[in-house]
Design a protein around this motif. Structure first.
Motif, PDB file in Angstrom:
ATOM      1  N   ILE A 100       0.841  -1.338  -0.083  1.00 37.58           N
ATOM      2  CA  ILE A 100       0.230  -0.076  -0.026  1.00 37.58           C
ATOM      3  C   ILE A 100       0.948   1.260   0.228  1.00 37.58           C
ATOM      4  CG2 ILE A 100      -1.931   1.264   1.240  1.00 37.58           C
ATOM      5  CD1 ILE A 100      -2.802  -1.195   2.502  1.00 37.58           C
ATOM      6  N   SER A 101       0.981   2.088  -0.994  1.00 38.58           N
ATOM      7  CA  SER A 101       1.758   3.144  -1.192  1.00 38.58           C
ATOM      8  C   SER A 101       0.908   4.384  -0.396  1.00 38.58           C
ATOM      9  CB  SER A 101       1.688   3.454  -2.385  1.00 38.58           C
ATOM     10  OG  SER A 101       2.480   2.854  -3.283  1.00 38.58           O
ATOM     11  N   ILE A 102       1.710   4.854   0.585  1.00 42.75           N
ATOM     12  CA  ILE A 102       1.103   6.092   1.371  1.00 42.75           C
ATOM     13  C   ILE A 102       1.874   7.313   0.941  1.00 42.75           C
ATOM     14  CG2 ILE A 102       0.764   6.850   3.583  1.00 42.75           C
ATOM     15  CD1 ILE A 102       1.391   4.103   4.585  1.00 42.75           C
ATOM     16  N   PRO A 103       0.775   8.291   0.211  1.00 43.45           N
ATOM     17  CA  PRO A 103       1.287   9.563  -0.174  1.00 43.45           C
ATOM     18  C   PRO A 103       1.890  10.446   0.971  1.00 43.45           C
ATOM     19  CG  PRO A 103      -1.032   9.012  -0.988  1.00 43.45           C
ATOM     20  CD  PRO A 103      -0.635   7.912  -0.185  1.00 43.45           C
ATOM     21  N   ARG A 104       2.778  11.034   0.136  1.00 47.77           N
ATOM     22  CA  ARG A 104       3.665  11.948   1.369  1.00 47.77           C
ATOM     23  C   ARG A 104       2.938  12.824   2.155  1.00 47.77           C
ATOM     24  NH1 ARG A 104       7.706  15.647  -2.552  1.00 47.77           N
ATOM     25  NH2 ARG A 104       5.808  16.562  -3.867  1.00 47.77           N
ATOM     26  N   ASP A 105       1.782  13.375   1.459  1.00 43.12           N
ATOM     27  CA  ASP A 105       1.035  14.614   2.018  1.00 43.12           C
ATOM     28  C   ASP A 105      -0.204  14.106   2.880  1.00 43.12           C
ATOM     29  OD1 ASP A 105       2.652  16.346   0.769  1.00 43.12           O
ATOM     30  OD2 ASP A 105       1.415  16.768  -1.027  1.00 43.12           O
ATOM     31  N   THR A 106      -0.077  12.710   3.175  1.00 43.60           N
ATOM     32  CA  THR A 106      -1.311  12.106   3.914  1.00 43.60           C
ATOM     33  C   THR A 106      -1.198  12.822   5.149  1.00 43.60           C
ATOM     34  OG1 THR A 106      -0.938   9.849   2.987  1.00 43.60           O
ATOM     35  CG2 THR A 106      -2.039  10.056   5.159  1.00 43.60           C
ATOM     36  N   TYR A 107      -2.595  13.401   5.729  1.00 47.33           N
ATOM     37  CA  TYR A 107      -2.700  14.139   6.869  1.00 47.33           C
ATOM     38  C   TYR A 107      -2.665  13.202   8.088  1.00 47.33           C
ATOM     39  CZ  TYR A 107      -5.217  17.669   9.796  1.00 47.33           C
ATOM     40  OH  TYR A 107      -5.766  18.426  10.777  1.00 47.33           O
ATOM     41  N   TYR A 108      -1.678  13.917   8.785  1.00 46.51           N
ATOM     42  CA  TYR A 108      -1.583  13.429  10.141  1.00 46.51           C
ATOM     43  C   TYR A 108      -0.915  14.037  11.375  1.00 46.51           C
ATOM     44  CZ  TYR A 108      -0.723   9.484  13.682  1.00 46.51           C
ATOM     45  OH  TYR A 108      -0.659   8.529  14.618  1.00 46.51           O
ATOM     46  N   PRO A 109      -2.082  14.885  11.957  1.00 44.56           N
ATOM     47  CA  PRO A 109      -1.327  15.716  13.089  1.00 44.56           C
ATOM     48  C   PRO A 109      -0.898  15.299  14.296  1.00 44.56           C
ATOM     49  CG  PRO A 109      -4.137  15.723  12.788  1.00 44.56           C
ATOM     50  CD  PRO A 109      -3.438  14.664  11.612  1.00 44.56           C
ATOM     51  N   ARG A 110       0.178  15.719  14.681  1.00 41.31           N
ATOM     52  CA  ARG A 110       0.650  15.141  16.033  1.00 41.31           C
ATOM     53  C   ARG A 110       0.580  16.110  16.976  1.00 41.31           C
ATOM     54  NH1 ARG A 110       5.974  14.652  14.237  1.00 41.31           N
ATOM     55  NH2 ARG A 110       5.605  15.922  12.222  1.00 41.31           N
ATOM     56  N   GLN A 111       0.642  15.708  18.410  1.00 41.22           N
ATOM     57  CA  GLN A 111       0.536  16.675  19.359  1.00 41.22           C
ATOM     58  C   GLN A 111       1.916  17.333  19.465  1.00 41.22           C
ATOM     59  OE1 GLN A 111      -0.756  14.813  23.134  1.00 41.22           O
ATOM     60  NE2 GLN A 111      -2.624  14.129  22.053  1.00 41.22           N
TER      61      GLN A 111
END
Length: 320
Positions: A100-111
């Protein structure tokens, strides 16, 4: 920004599984301990993109627990950012590999990380290291475990491509793009037709997204179109890699790749992978769509479709 050869992410894992190059070379060139990052990765609960159906997830995790699959995360590094990211799952019982290719701009907000760029998944490696990325991907994939990481550097990509003797591709329309502000400046100019692309040209081919305005050249319509082109590229490259050039390609890969896989696990997986058919290698893109938030383009993955894809993988489905 540089996007790496996803084809070689898959190819390299096949090299690891099928062709081991010896204890000393493995321990000296490839095996590493992940950088010392003490900070725990914590996602910000700020939206509904991560809603999870408990009953469906329980079924997925049941399939995971009953499976002997081994999972990897493969990272292509541009400096500290992981501009290529692929989840790869190997089934030693069925001799099957799914990606599964995961696009580099995938949204993942971190604390603790509030900048717009920090909310993209490719920023996690620089802040948390490869083990931190394993945690992030496990979260996105509904707690499906990531057993190992494998990282590749930009500098090594050309050498790996050259060891293949180039990869044949067909270009349907001219590819013309210039970025004088890149370092070094990027210039892409390929005529339509059949090509055998070696190191630097192969990197340009797989980085290409859109043409110079007004050129009428090929438009891949962003990262997703580029990922599609890279996935079409894989069959040609694997065909060459799994032929007589395999020892040379594997040797180059071991020089330019780092991992936390133990040698004994390499040997165990190599034994399990003997006889694997390349038709049993399937790659998809993380389901979702690109959209803007606060004027910044992100890729928002679709949790329900992601779960369905994981269910297909763990049920052994061959559908794409």
């Amino acid at each position: 920004m540089k996007v790496f050869l996803k084809v070689f992410a898959i190819s390299f894992i096949i090299f690891v599984l099928v062709f081991s190059v010896g204890v000393m070379a493995f321990n000296t060139l490839m095996k590493e301990d992940s950088a010392d990052f003490d900070e725990v990765v914590a996602r910000v609960e700020e939206d509904d993109h991560y809603d999870k159906d408990v009953e469906e997830i329980d079924e997925l995790l049941r399939l995971v627990q009953e499976s002997n699959r081994i999972n990897f995360i493969v990272l292509g590094l541009d400096d500290t950012r992981s501009d290529m990211m692929m989840f790869v799952s190997f089934d030693p019982d069925e001799k099957r590999m799914d990606g599964i290719s995961i696009p580099r701009d995938t949204y993942y907000p971190r604390q603790g990380y509030t900048g717009p760029g920090k909310k993209k998944i490719n920023a996690a490696h620089g802040d948390h290291g490869a083990n931190g990325v394993k945690t992030v991907v496990t979260d996105i994939l509904f707690d499906v475990p990531v057993d190992y990481y494998i990282t590749m550097t930009y500098q090594g990509v050309g050498a790996i491509v050259n060891s293949l003797g180039g990869v044949p591709v067909h270009i349907s329309k001219p590819m013309i793009y210039d970025d004088p502000y890149d370092n070094p400046p990027l210039h892409i100019n390929f005529a339509a037709g059949n090509h055998v692309l070696k190191g630097p040209d192969a990197v340009k081919f797989l980085r290409y997204r859109q043409p110079n305005p007004g050129s009428g050249a090929l438009d891949r319509h962003g990262d997703i179109g580029r990922i599609d082109a890279q996935q079409e590229f894989i069959q040609s490259a694997i065909s060459k890699a799994m032929g007589p050039r395999l020892p040379s390609v594997a040797g180059q890969a071991f020089r330019h790749v780092r991992t936390d896989i133990d040698l004994q696990d390499v040997m165990r997986l190599a034994t399990a992978a003997v006889g694997m058919d390349m038709a049993n290698v399937q790659i998809a893109t993380l389901p979702g769509e690109a959209s803007y938030q606060g004027g910044v383009s992100y890729y928002f993955h679709d949790p329900e479709a992601t779960r369905d894809r994981l269910m297909e993988i763990y049920k052994g489905s061959t559908e794409e």
